[in-house]
Design a protein around this motif. Structure first.
Motif, PDB file in Angstrom:
ATOM      1  N   SER A  31     -29.168  39.008 -28.965  1.00 29.45           N
ATOM      2  CA  SER A  31     -27.708  38.618 -29.453  1.00 29.45           C
ATOM      3  C   SER A  31     -27.825  36.943 -30.112  1.00 29.45           C
ATOM      4  CB  SER A  31     -27.701  37.798 -27.671  1.00 29.45           C
ATOM      5  OG  SER A  31     -27.203  39.109 -26.881  1.00 29.45           O
ATOM      6  N   THR A  32     -29.294  37.083 -29.952  1.00 26.84           N
ATOM      7  CA  THR A  32     -30.212  35.859 -30.948  1.00 26.84           C
ATOM      8  C   THR A  32     -31.138  36.241 -32.322  1.00 26.84           C
ATOM      9  OG1 THR A  32     -32.553  35.438 -29.884  1.00 26.84           O
ATOM     10  CG2 THR A  32     -30.652  34.775 -28.503  1.00 26.84           C
ATOM     11  N   GLY A  53     -22.760  32.789 -36.582  1.00 27.13           N
ATOM     12  CA  GLY A  53     -22.473  31.953 -35.747  1.00 27.13           C
ATOM     13  C   GLY A  53     -23.822  32.150 -34.536  1.00 27.13           C
ATOM     14  N   LEU A  54     -24.808  32.315 -34.603  1.00 28.95           N
ATOM     15  CA  LEU A  54     -25.494  32.774 -33.324  1.00 28.95           C
ATOM     16  C   LEU A  54     -26.329  31.474 -32.730  1.00 28.95           C
ATOM     17  CD1 LEU A  54     -27.825  35.101 -35.383  1.00 28.95           C
ATOM     18  CD2 LEU A  54     -26.367  35.716 -33.996  1.00 28.95           C
ATOM     19  N   PRO A  55     -26.814  31.892 -31.399  1.00 30.24           N
ATOM     20  CA  PRO A  55     -27.071  30.192 -30.222  1.00 30.24           C
ATOM     21  C   PRO A  55     -28.557  29.844 -31.280  1.00 30.24           C
ATOM     22  CG  PRO A  55     -27.115  32.344 -28.826  1.00 30.24           C
ATOM     23  CD  PRO A  55     -26.704  32.662 -30.675  1.00 30.24           C
ATOM     24  N   ASP A  56     -29.580  30.086 -31.450  1.00 27.70           N
ATOM     25  CA  ASP A  56     -30.702  29.749 -31.733  1.00 27.70           C
ATOM     26  C   ASP A  56     -30.780  29.419 -33.061  1.00 27.70           C
ATOM     27  OD1 ASP A  56     -30.732  32.392 -32.384  1.00 27.70           O
ATOM     28  OD2 ASP A  56     -32.880  32.752 -31.638  1.00 27.70           O
ATOM     29  N   CYS A  57     -29.686  29.571 -33.937  1.00 32.93           N
ATOM     30  CA  CYS A  57     -30.656  29.950 -35.246  1.00 32.93           C
ATOM     31  C   CYS A  57     -29.156  30.883 -36.669  1.00 32.93           C
ATOM     32  CB  CYS A  57     -31.528  30.606 -35.788  1.00 32.93           C
ATOM     33  SG  CYS A  57     -32.225  30.924 -37.818  1.00 32.93           S
ATOM     34  N   ASP A  58     -28.423  29.890 -37.345  1.00 33.92           N
ATOM     35  CA  ASP A  58     -27.504  30.148 -38.312  1.00 33.92           C
ATOM     36  C   ASP A  58     -28.298  31.420 -39.304  1.00 33.92           C
ATOM     37  OD1 ASP A  58     -26.136  29.933 -40.841  1.00 33.92           O
ATOM     38  OD2 ASP A  58     -25.387  28.794 -39.896  1.00 33.92           O
ATOM     39  N   GLY A  59     -26.990  32.380 -38.894  1.00 33.12           N
ATOM     40  CA  GLY A  59     -27.620  33.506 -39.357  1.00 33.12           C
ATOM     41  C   GLY A  59     -28.177  33.656 -40.855  1.00 33.12           C
ATOM     42  N   LEU A  60     -27.565  32.923 -41.713  1.00 32.78           N
ATOM     43  CA  LEU A  60     -27.286  32.416 -43.460  1.00 32.78           C
ATOM     44  C   LEU A  60     -29.732  32.431 -42.905  1.00 32.78           C
ATOM     45  CD1 LEU A  60     -24.636  29.950 -44.119  1.00 32.78           C
ATOM     46  CD2 LEU A  60     -25.733  32.966 -45.205  1.00 32.78           C
ATOM     47  N   SER A  61     -29.802  31.802 -42.026  1.00 39.38           N
ATOM     48  CA  SER A  61     -31.363  30.948 -42.505  1.00 39.38           C
ATOM     49  C   SER A  61     -31.919  32.450 -41.706  1.00 39.38           C
ATOM     50  CB  SER A  61     -31.097  30.123 -41.061  1.00 39.38           C
ATOM     51  OG  SER A  61     -32.826  30.302 -40.950  1.00 39.38           O
ATOM     52  N   LEU A  62     -31.542  33.176 -40.846  1.00 43.47           N
ATOM     53  CA  LEU A  62     -32.304  34.827 -40.763  1.00 43.47           C
ATOM     54  C   LEU A  62     -32.088  35.871 -42.057  1.00 43.47           C
ATOM     55  CD1 LEU A  62     -33.431  36.330 -38.320  1.00 43.47           C
ATOM     56  CD2 LEU A  62     -30.573  36.991 -37.956  1.00 43.47           C
ATOM     57  N   CYS A  63     -30.955  35.983 -42.640  1.00 46.74           N
ATOM     58  CA  CYS A  63     -30.803  36.553 -43.753  1.00 46.74           C
ATOM     59  C   CYS A  63     -32.276  35.709 -44.600  1.00 46.74           C
ATOM     60  CB  CYS A  63     -29.723  36.565 -44.023  1.00 46.74           C
ATOM     61  SG  CYS A  63     -29.555  37.613 -45.512  1.00 46.74           S
ATOM     62  N   LEU A  77     -25.544  43.507 -43.667  1.00 45.90           N
ATOM     63  CA  LEU A  77     -23.847  42.916 -43.500  1.00 45.90           C
ATOM     64  C   LEU A  77     -23.600  42.256 -42.861  1.00 45.90           C
ATOM     65  CD1 LEU A  77     -21.482  46.083 -43.705  1.00 45.90           C
ATOM     66  CD2 LEU A  77     -20.914  43.687 -42.623  1.00 45.90           C
ATOM     67  N   MET A  78     -22.859  41.078 -43.563  1.00 51.35           N
ATOM     68  CA  MET A  78     -22.672  40.047 -42.665  1.00 51.35           C
ATOM     69  C   MET A  78     -20.754  39.834 -42.173  1.00 51.35           C
ATOM     70  SD  MET A  78     -24.000  37.001 -44.561  1.00 51.35           S
ATOM     71  CE  MET A  78     -26.296  36.437 -45.027  1.00 51.35           C
ATOM     72  N   LEU A  79     -21.110  39.583 -40.735  1.00 47.04           N
ATOM     73  CA  LEU A  79     -19.382  39.822 -40.236  1.00 47.04           C
ATOM     74  C   LEU A  79     -19.403  38.845 -39.590  1.00 47.04           C
ATOM     75  CD1 LEU A  79     -18.106  42.522 -39.564  1.00 47.04           C
ATOM     76  CD2 LEU A  79     -19.539  42.959 -37.198  1.00 47.04           C
ATOM     77  N   THR A  80     -18.582  38.281 -40.186  1.00 44.48           N
ATOM     78  CA  THR A  80     -18.224  36.883 -39.579  1.00 44.48           C
ATOM     79  C   THR A  80     -16.995  35.868 -39.642  1.00 44.48           C
ATOM     80  OG1 THR A  80     -19.148  34.371 -39.789  1.00 44.48           O
ATOM     81  CG2 THR A  80     -19.071  35.566 -41.835  1.00 44.48           C
ATOM     82  N   ALA A  81     -16.625  35.036 -38.973  1.00 45.13           N
ATOM     83  CA  ALA A  81     -15.598  34.797 -39.695  1.00 45.13           C
ATOM     84  C   ALA A  81     -15.181  33.506 -40.074  1.00 45.13           C
ATOM     85  CB  ALA A  81     -15.009  34.004 -37.615  1.00 45.13           C
ATOM     86  N   ARG A  82     -16.232  32.939 -40.497  1.00 49.48           N
ATOM     87  CA  ARG A  82     -15.913  32.465 -41.788  1.00 49.48           C
ATOM     88  C   ARG A  82     -15.940  32.925 -43.297  1.00 49.48           C
ATOM     89  NH1 ARG A  82     -22.591  29.719 -41.599  1.00 49.48           N
ATOM     90  NH2 ARG A  82     -22.867  29.281 -39.292  1.00 49.48           N
ATOM     91  N   ASP A  83     -14.654  32.382 -43.744  1.00 52.14           N
ATOM     92  CA  ASP A  83     -13.785  33.381 -44.670  1.00 52.14           C
ATOM     93  C   ASP A  83     -13.706  32.135 -45.476  1.00 52.14           C
ATOM     94  OD1 ASP A  83     -11.943  31.789 -43.782  1.00 52.14           O
ATOM     95  OD2 ASP A  83     -10.523  32.846 -43.322  1.00 52.14           O
ATOM     96  N   GLU A  93     -25.695  34.974 -51.783  1.00 59.43           N
ATOM     97  CA  GLU A  93     -27.230  34.185 -52.630  1.00 59.43           C
ATOM     98  C   GLU A  93     -28.657  33.437 -51.266  1.00 59.43           C
ATOM     99  OE1 GLU A  93     -24.722  30.735 -54.877  1.00 59.43           O
ATOM    100  OE2 GLU A  93     -25.427  30.040 -53.431  1.00 59.43           O
ATOM    101  N   GLU A  94     -27.726  34.002 -50.123  1.00 58.50           N
ATOM    102  CA  GLU A  94     -28.718  34.596 -49.260  1.00 58.50           C
ATOM    103  C   GLU A  94     -29.382  35.485 -49.226  1.00 58.50           C
ATOM    104  OE1 GLU A  94     -30.686  31.470 -49.026  1.00 58.50           O
ATOM    105  OE2 GLU A  94     -29.355  29.956 -48.318  1.00 58.50           O
ATOM    106  N   GLY A  95     -29.015  35.920 -49.934  1.00 57.07           N
ATOM    107  CA  GLY A  95     -29.469  38.024 -49.800  1.00 57.07           C
ATOM    108  C   GLY A  95     -28.682  38.776 -48.500  1.00 57.07           C
ATOM    109  N   ALA A  96     -27.578  38.605 -48.550  1.00 57.01           N
ATOM    110  CA  ALA A  96     -26.284  39.615 -48.146  1.00 57.01           C
ATOM    111  C   ALA A  96     -26.173  40.341 -49.038  1.00 57.01           C
ATOM    112  CB  ALA A  96     -25.033  39.005 -47.797  1.00 57.01           C
ATOM    113  N   ASP A  97     -25.733  41.875 -48.714  1.00 57.21           N
ATOM    114  CA  ASP A  97     -25.699  43.116 -49.592  1.00 57.21           C
ATOM    115  C   ASP A  97     -24.209  43.053 -49.254  1.00 57.21           C
ATOM    116  OD1 ASP A  97     -28.267  44.154 -50.563  1.00 57.21           O
ATOM    117  OD2 ASP A  97     -28.364  43.876 -48.231  1.00 57.21           O
ATOM    118  N   ASP A  98     -23.999  42.433 -48.091  1.00 56.24           N
ATOM    119  CA  ASP A  98     -21.464  42.443 -48.144  1.00 56.24           C
ATOM    120  C   ASP A  98     -21.411  41.853 -47.776  1.00 56.24           C
ATOM    121  OD1 ASP A  98     -19.699  43.233 -48.793  1.00 56.24           O
ATOM    122  OD2 ASP A  98     -19.807  45.424 -47.894  1.00 56.24           O
TER     123      ASP A  98
END
Length: 228
Positions: A31-32, A53-63, A77-83, A93-98
Motif C-alpha cells: 500500500s506504500t 499517488g502513494l501516501p508516503d512517496c510519489d510513484g515516480l520516485s519509487l520507480c 507498469l504504471m497504473l494511474t489516473a494521471r492521463d 523517462e523515470e523508467g516505466a516500461d508501460d
C-alpha cells in the motif's frame, strides 16, 4: 511469474489481486512505497504494477529507486489516473516500461501485461530448463524429454521457482509466497500436498523420483545429482 501490486486504494487492491489470480499470476500487495521496497528486498518479482499517488512517496520516485537496484530490476507498469501527455512522458523517462490510465479495461490490462512479459529482456527468463524438464514461465504446460506435462497453476508456480533456483534450495517461506494469490494464506500442509502432486507427475513422466529433493530444515531444491 510473480507480480507486486503497489496501490493504496483497498477496493482496487482487491480487484487487481482477483484479476491477477484469474489470469494465473502470483501476486503480493503493497500500500506504500516503503512496503514495496520491503517486498523487493525479500523477493524477486517479474513485474511491478505501480500507482503514482502513494501516501508516503510519489510513484515516480519509487520507480527511480527500482531502477537503481543493484541486481534484479523488475518490469514496471504504471497504473494511474494521471492521463496528461506530460505525465506519461515523465513516467517513461523515470523508467516505466508501460503506462496504463485508470479507469482501465481489464482485458486491455491483461494484454499489456502479457506483451511486457513476452518481450522483456531484463532479468526475466521465460523458458526455464533443468535437464530434460522445460517450462515457459507463466504457463501450466511443462515438457519432459519433449513430452507435454499438464500441471495445475500452483504446481507450475512451484516448478518455476525451483527451476529459477537451478539446484539451489528454496525455503518453504519463499515457496509459499510464490504460490500465494494475495487473497488467502497458503499453509505448509497445502505446500506439501502440491509438492507431492508435482513430484508424482514428474516421476510419471519419467523423471527420477528424487528429482525434487527435500532439504531438511530448509525447503526443497532440484537435485543436481540426478536426472530424468
Amino acid at each position: 511469474m510473480k507480480l507486486l501490486v503497489v496501490e493504496d486504494d483497498p477496493p482496487l487492491q482487491s480487484a487487481l489481486l482477483r484479476l491477477l489470480a484469474q489470469w494465473g499470476y502470483a501476486a503480493e500487495m503493497a500500500s506504500t512505497a516503503g512496503e514495496a521496497l520491503g517486498w523487493l528486498e525479500r523477493e524477486l518479482f517479474d513485474l511491478v504494477l505501480l500507482d503514482l499517488g502513494l501516501p508516503d512517496c510519489d510513484g515516480l520516485s519509487l520507480c527511480c529507486q527500482l531502477r537503481r537496484l543493484p541486481m534484479h530490476q523488475p518490469l514496471v507498469l504504471m497504473l494511474t489516473a494521471r492521463d496528461e501527455r506530460a505525465d506519461k512522458v515523465r513516467g517513461f523517462e523515470e523508467g516505466a516500461d508501460d503506462y496504463v490510465v485508470k479507469p482501465f479495461d481489464p482485458e486491455l490490462l491483461r494484454a499489456r501485461l502479457q506483451a511486457l512479459l513476452r518481450r522483456a529482456h531484463r532479468p526475466l527468463q521465460l523458458e526455464l530448463v533443468f535437464g530434460p524438464v522445460r517450462l515457459v514461465a507463466g504457463q501450466t504446460n511443462a515438457a519432459v524429454n519433449g513430452a507435454s506435462l499438464e500441471l495445475t497453476r500452483k504446481e507450475a508456480l512451484l516448478l518455476e521457482q525451483l527451476l529459477r533456483a537451478a539446484g539451489d534450495s528454496r525455503s518453504k517461506g519463499q515457496l509459499l509466497h510464490g504460490i500465494s494469490d494475495g487473497r488467502r494464506e497458503v499453509g505448509e500442509d497445502a505446500l506439501r500436498a502440491h509438492m507431492r502432486n508435482l513430484r508424482q507427475k514428474l516421476t510419471g513422466a519419467g523423471c527420477h523420483p528424487n528429482l525434487i529433493e527435500t532439504v531438511y530444515g530448509v525447503g526443497y531444491r532440484l537435485n543436481p545429482t540426478v536426472s530424468c
